[in-house]
Structure formats: structure tokens, C-alpha cells
Scaffold this active site. Sequence first.
Site, PDB file in Angstrom:
ATOM      1  N   ASP A  73     -40.467  69.019 -14.848  1.00 26.91           N
ATOM      2  CA  ASP A  73     -41.999  68.166 -14.885  1.00 26.91           C
ATOM      3  C   ASP A  73     -43.069  68.441 -13.807  1.00 26.91           C
ATOM      4  O   ASP A  73     -43.725  66.791 -14.525  1.00 26.91           O
ATOM      5  CB  ASP A  73     -40.404  65.946 -14.949  1.00 26.91           C
ATOM      6  N   ARG A 114     -34.926  70.066 -27.264  1.00 26.13           N
ATOM      7  CA  ARG A 114     -34.450  69.517 -26.727  1.00 26.13           C
ATOM      8  C   ARG A 114     -32.769  68.886 -27.994  1.00 26.13           C
ATOM      9  O   ARG A 114     -32.494  68.012 -28.341  1.00 26.13           O
ATOM     10  CB  ARG A 114     -34.884  68.256 -26.431  1.00 26.13           C
ATOM     11  N   ARG A 124     -45.993  56.386 -21.047  1.00 27.31           N
ATOM     12  CA  ARG A 124     -44.149  56.405 -20.918  1.00 27.31           C
ATOM     13  C   ARG A 124     -44.168  56.938 -19.319  1.00 27.31           C
ATOM     14  O   ARG A 124     -42.883  56.316 -19.185  1.00 27.31           O
ATOM     15  CB  ARG A 124     -44.623  57.483 -21.897  1.00 27.31           C
ATOM     16  N   CYS A 183     -39.267  67.644 -30.195  1.00 23.71           N
ATOM     17  CA  CYS A 183     -40.024  67.249 -28.863  1.00 23.71           C
ATOM     18  C   CYS A 183     -41.511  68.399 -28.752  1.00 23.71           C
ATOM     19  O   CYS A 183     -40.737  69.465 -29.102  1.00 23.71           O
ATOM     20  CB  CYS A 183     -39.982  66.295 -28.037  1.00 23.71           C
ATOM     21  N   LYS A 232     -38.662  56.793 -13.406  1.00 22.49           N
ATOM     22  CA  LYS A 232     -38.534  56.999 -14.963  1.00 22.49           C
ATOM     23  C   LYS A 232     -37.197  57.132 -14.593  1.00 22.49           C
ATOM     24  O   LYS A 232     -36.624  56.887 -15.343  1.00 22.49           O
ATOM     25  CB  LYS A 232     -39.406  57.024 -15.369  1.00 22.49           C
ATOM     26  N   ASN A 233     -36.678  58.189 -14.897  1.00 20.00           N
ATOM     27  CA  ASN A 233     -35.921  58.639 -14.987  1.00 20.00           C
ATOM     28  C   ASN A 233     -34.023  58.795 -14.588  1.00 20.00           C
ATOM     29  O   ASN A 233     -32.977  58.755 -15.340  1.00 20.00           O
ATOM     30  CB  ASN A 233     -36.006  60.925 -14.924  1.00 20.00           C
TER      31      ASN A 233
HETATM   32  N1  EPU Z   1     -29.838  71.100 -23.825  1.00 12.72           N
HETATM   33  C1  EPU Z   1     -29.151  71.798 -24.367  1.00 12.72           C
HETATM   34  N2  EPU Z   1     -28.183  70.927 -24.819  1.00 12.72           N
HETATM   35  C2  EPU Z   1     -27.828  69.839 -24.746  1.00 12.72           C
HETATM   36  C3  EPU Z   1     -28.762  69.306 -23.167  1.00 12.72           C
HETATM   37  C4  EPU Z   1     -30.454  70.208 -22.953  1.00 12.72           C
HETATM   38  O1  EPU Z   1     -29.347  72.727 -24.795  1.00 12.72           O
HETATM   39  O2  EPU Z   1     -27.478  68.709 -25.341  1.00 12.72           O
HETATM   40  C5  EPU Z   1     -30.764  72.362 -22.814  1.00 12.72           C
HETATM   41  C6  EPU Z   1     -32.706  71.320 -23.000  1.00 12.72           C
HETATM   42  O3  EPU Z   1     -33.054  72.233 -24.494  1.00 12.72           O
HETATM   43  C7  EPU Z   1     -33.224  71.889 -21.678  1.00 12.72           C
HETATM   44  C8  EPU Z   1     -31.812  72.234 -20.442  1.00 12.72           C
HETATM   45  O4  EPU Z   1     -30.955  72.168 -20.985  1.00 12.72           O
HETATM   46  O5  EPU Z   1     -33.940  73.613 -21.953  1.00 12.72           O
HETATM   47  C9  EPU Z   1     -31.767  71.206 -19.754  1.00 12.72           C
HETATM   48  O6  EPU Z   1     -32.384  69.946 -20.160  1.00 12.72           O
HETATM   49  P1  EPU Z   1     -32.558  68.563 -19.767  1.00 12.72           P
HETATM   50  O7  EPU Z   1     -31.082  68.015 -20.472  1.00 12.72           O
HETATM   51  O8  EPU Z   1     -31.598  68.572 -18.678  1.00 12.72           O
HETATM   52  O9  EPU Z   1     -32.889  67.773 -20.030  1.00 12.72           O
HETATM   53  P2  EPU Z   1     -33.073  66.056 -20.267  1.00 12.72           P
HETATM   54  O10 EPU Z   1     -32.385  65.326 -19.411  1.00 12.72           O
HETATM   55  O11 EPU Z   1     -33.122  66.019 -21.486  1.00 12.72           O
HETATM   56  C10 EPU Z   1     -34.416  64.578 -18.150  1.00 12.72           C
HETATM   57  C11 EPU Z   1     -35.821  64.399 -18.081  1.00 12.72           C
HETATM   58  C12 EPU Z   1     -36.933  65.362 -18.195  1.00 12.72           C
HETATM   59  C13 EPU Z   1     -36.555  65.976 -17.718  1.00 12.72           C
HETATM   60  C14 EPU Z   1     -35.470  67.718 -17.023  1.00 12.72           C
HETATM   61  C15 EPU Z   1     -34.992  68.309 -16.837  1.00 12.72           C
HETATM   62  C16 EPU Z   1     -35.185  62.030 -18.569  1.00 12.72           C
HETATM   63  C17 EPU Z   1     -35.484  61.126 -19.361  1.00 12.72           C
HETATM   64  N3  EPU Z   1     -35.759  63.454 -18.915  1.00 12.72           N
HETATM   65  O12 EPU Z   1     -34.496  65.687 -19.252  1.00 12.72           O
HETATM   66  O13 EPU Z   1     -37.906  64.675 -17.799  1.00 12.72           O
HETATM   67  O14 EPU Z   1     -38.190  67.080 -17.819  1.00 12.72           O
HETATM   68  O15 EPU Z   1     -34.294  66.131 -17.362  1.00 12.72           O
HETATM   69  O16 EPU Z   1     -35.056  68.063 -15.513  1.00 12.72           O
HETATM   70  O17 EPU Z   1     -34.694  62.221 -17.808  1.00 12.72           O
HETATM   71  C18 EPU Z   1     -40.095  63.676 -18.362  1.00 12.72           C
HETATM   72  O18 EPU Z   1     -39.646  63.143 -17.791  1.00 12.72           O
HETATM   73  O19 EPU Z   1     -41.569  64.370 -18.665  1.00 12.72           O
HETATM   74  C19 EPU Z   1     -39.430  64.292 -18.914  1.00 12.72           C
HETATM   75  C20 EPU Z   1     -39.426  65.544 -20.124  1.00 12.72           C
END
Ligand code: EPU
Length: 436
Positions: free
Chosen positions: A322, A135, A414, A130, A22-23
Site C-alpha cells: 500500500d 483479488r 476512499r 479490481c 481505514k484497513n
Molecule cells: N489472495 C488470494 N486468495 C484470497 C485472498 C488473497 O490469492 O482468498 C491473494 C491476493 O490476490 C494477494 C495476496 O493474497 O496477492 C494478499 O492479499 P490480501 O488478502 O492480504 O489482501 P486483502 O486482505 O484483500 C488488504 C488491504 C489492502 C492491502 C492488502 C495487502 C483492506 C481493506 N485491504 O487487502 O489494502 O493492499 O491487505 O496488505 O485491509 C488499500 O488500502 O489500498 C488496499 C488495497
Amino acid sequence: MDSFLIHGGNRLKGRVEISGSKNSALPILAATLMAEGRTRLHGVPRLSDIDSMIKLLGELGCHVHRHEPDPAAKQSDGPVLNGPLDIEVQDERKSEARYEIVKTMRASICVLGPILAKRGEAVIALPGGCAIGDRPVDLHVRGLQKLGAEFRLENGNICGKVHGRLKGCRMYLGGAQGPTVLGTVNVMCAATLAEGETVLVGAACEPEVVDCAELLIKMGAQIKGHGTPEIRIEGVDKLHEAEHRIIPDRIECGTFMIAAAITNGELELKHCNLDHLIAVQDRLEEVGVKLSRENGTIFVASARRLNPVEMTTQPYPGFPTDLQAQLMALLCLGDGISVITERVFPDRFLHVGELNRMGARVRKEGATAVVQGVKELQGATVMASDLRASAALVLAALAAKGTTRIDRVYHIDRGYEKIEQKLRAVGADIERIKEP
Ligand code: EPU
């Protein structure tokens, strides 16, 4: 809102086909917005988040078509649950992701980089908080600003504009919690069409970032260093059509590994890559789970005694956030005290209260949970709060004595393709109760 009714206690035994990730699929679908011509993707799972992304692509002028599965497709190539998905951009006039879509799927933010780079402007509803934490998307915006995009916030929307073409540069992309997965993909996508070279320092190394880079390279992008913290991108004028297979879902795979472990069962997981789960393998082996592999199949078997362990979630290649909730469900039945620390999303502990309703003994202290193993869990009515927390409740219910009812399983839909069919096929007693 559907519910699951699970009668616990059955040992799981048999074979499970792991779906495409998915991701990986979500940002890859967004990246297809930059291609001239058709992109064909194999292994895109059928999930509600994917449906939301397909809807968004439709609103952004794409024609998306899912083919029926080919009965002659070779099993060895990957899961054949679904036919390929074709995406073709037909109209570039609309560049807006509405709040109605973004609020159901935060990964909508992935279209920001691609449409800014290709169309010169983008309006994306700002995702709110969320269940797993705040996030923010500040790192996405900062990275794109460094490439020359200008942003303003207007009525809850991020409005981005590019004058001329984006310009490559060297930038640091990490934040207080380390690298960002989708932020890396967003900026990497945009940089493929920027003028000159971009160097992303502090980039995320997750396999999903690598998978997206591989697709972009097939489209003609020039990318090096993906899978390391320093990604180099030499901008090109345009990207062309391509065909790509999405990598196996390492989180679904890890969840089924834990399903085997928690039910003292034996599972054969097909179409997986254990290399993507090295830290999970390390922790599960410490718990006492036996893992082996042959080509793309992982064999999991578990002894009855589960050793307590310490685990800290970290960016890849560390233990993935995750799978934190699912490992916690397993450790609830461990023979002693386990300690789990969450370093990626420090507030991601909504499952603790629900697991405790099932007889677990988990105490949260800041971003750490102390899990005192118990002899057995009991069935109860519990509520799914987010995708992975819900998966943890399913796992706990499979091992619990009696019947568990899990409400609000739309969270599971999801991210886990056909979860109840897959679990039933290996011996679980699970049924979906449809709300009228
Ligand atoms: N963060 C910031 N600023 C940003 C972006 C992220 O401070 O602009 C922080 C976040 O709050 C968090 C950390 O950086 O503390 C890492 O977040 P990341 O951006 O890596 O998360 P994401 O890219 O939004 C993806 C996955 C998540 C998974 C995370 C971490 C997808 C669609 N989502 O989210 O998956 O937990 O990486 O590996 O790829 C799930 O599948 O259940 C899920 C939540």
C-alpha cells in the site's frame, strides 16, 4: 467526479494529525456484527469506504450512530477529528451483502465470517476484479469451509450455510502470494464463536489483524498468537459489548512521510506508531530521509539529494504494497536507478503510465519496475486509478514544476481523510474542483 488542482514546488512544513486506520476499522466494523450489545469505537476515520461499511451494517440490521467530537477529549489519546461510533445489532434476520455495496468496497467480504458464525447463513456478492489485480477470495472461503461452513455460488453470490455450530480445527491459511490479511480476519472472527480450538497456521501478521484480535478479546474472545503466523482461538458461546480505539493509519502516515521527503520539507506527524513502519523507515533512511520519534509523534525531514534504492513489497513486517506507488513517486526524483518489485499484488502498477506522463522514467518488467531518477517532474493532467496510485500522483504533483490536475479523486476519498485540508495546512497548494 471531483478533481484536484495542485501547483507544485512548495516545501511542506508543520504538523499533521494522522487518522485512525481505514484497513483496521473496516474489518473491525464487520466484527461488531458478532457482539451482543453495543460496541463503541474511537478513531474511525470519515471516509467513503467507511460510509459504505456503515451502510452495509445498516442493511444487516445494525443501528450505527456517530457522536460529535468531544471538545474536551484529550489530544494525547488519539486524533480528535471525529466522535466515537456506536454499533448495535438490532435485527439478525437479513444476512445479505448486495453487489451494489460490494462492488464499491471489496472489504464487504469481511462480513462473511462474522455473519456465518453468528447467524448461520450468509449471502455475499462475489467481489469482481479490481484495478490492482484479480483479488480472489478463495482463501476466505476455504478457511470457513474447514470450520464446517458449506458454500455454493449462485448468480454471482457466495451463499454460505452452517449446520449447527462451526467447529474449530487446525488449518493452513496461506496462498500462492503468502498470507491473506482480510482472509485471516474473516476466519479468526468466525473461529471465536466456533466449538473448540482453531489454529490458523500461515496467518497474516499485519497490525490491522492484531487490532481486530484486540477488539475481539475485549468482547470476550479467547485469542493467542495474533501478530504471529500461528493464531490460536478457543471458541466461546458469545461475545459481549466492548469499547476500542482503532490504531493509527500506518499507510496514511507513510504517505505523509513521503510527502515531506518529496518536497524537501519537514513534517511532524502526530498519533502514529513508527514500529508499524519499520521496513518503510529502513527504506526511507536509505534514501536519505531523516526520521525520529518522540512518544506518538514522528519527525520527518529530508535532504535535497535522494539516493536510489531497491525495494520489494512483502507481507508485514516487510514493505507494504500500500506504499509501493508512493515510494515510486519519490524515487522518480532519486539520483540514479531504483528497482521496485511487487510481491503482494504483482499487477499493481497502474500509476507507472501516469507518472511517466509527468516526466518520470519508469519501465515495467513483469512484477518489477525500474525507475531512472529524473531532475524534475512536470505538471500534467493525470487520472487516479486506485487509492494508493492516486496518492502517488498527489505526491508527484506536490514536487512537480507547474500545475497538475488529478481526475477521479473519489479513489483518494476512499482512504485519506481530509487529505487536501491536511496538505494545505502544511503549505501545499491544492484545491478540489467539484464537478457540477
Ligand atoms: N489472495 C488470494 N486468495 C484470497 C485472498 C488473497 O490469492 O482468498 C491473494 C491476493 O490476490 C494477494 C495476496 O493474497 O496477492 C494478499 O492479499 P490480501 O488478502 O492480504 O489482501 P486483502 O486482505 O484483500 C488488504 C488491504 C489492502 C492491502 C492488502 C495487502 C483492506 C481493506 N485491504 O487487502 O489494502 O493492499 O491487505 O496488505 O485491509 C488499500 O488500502 O489500498 C488496499 C488495497
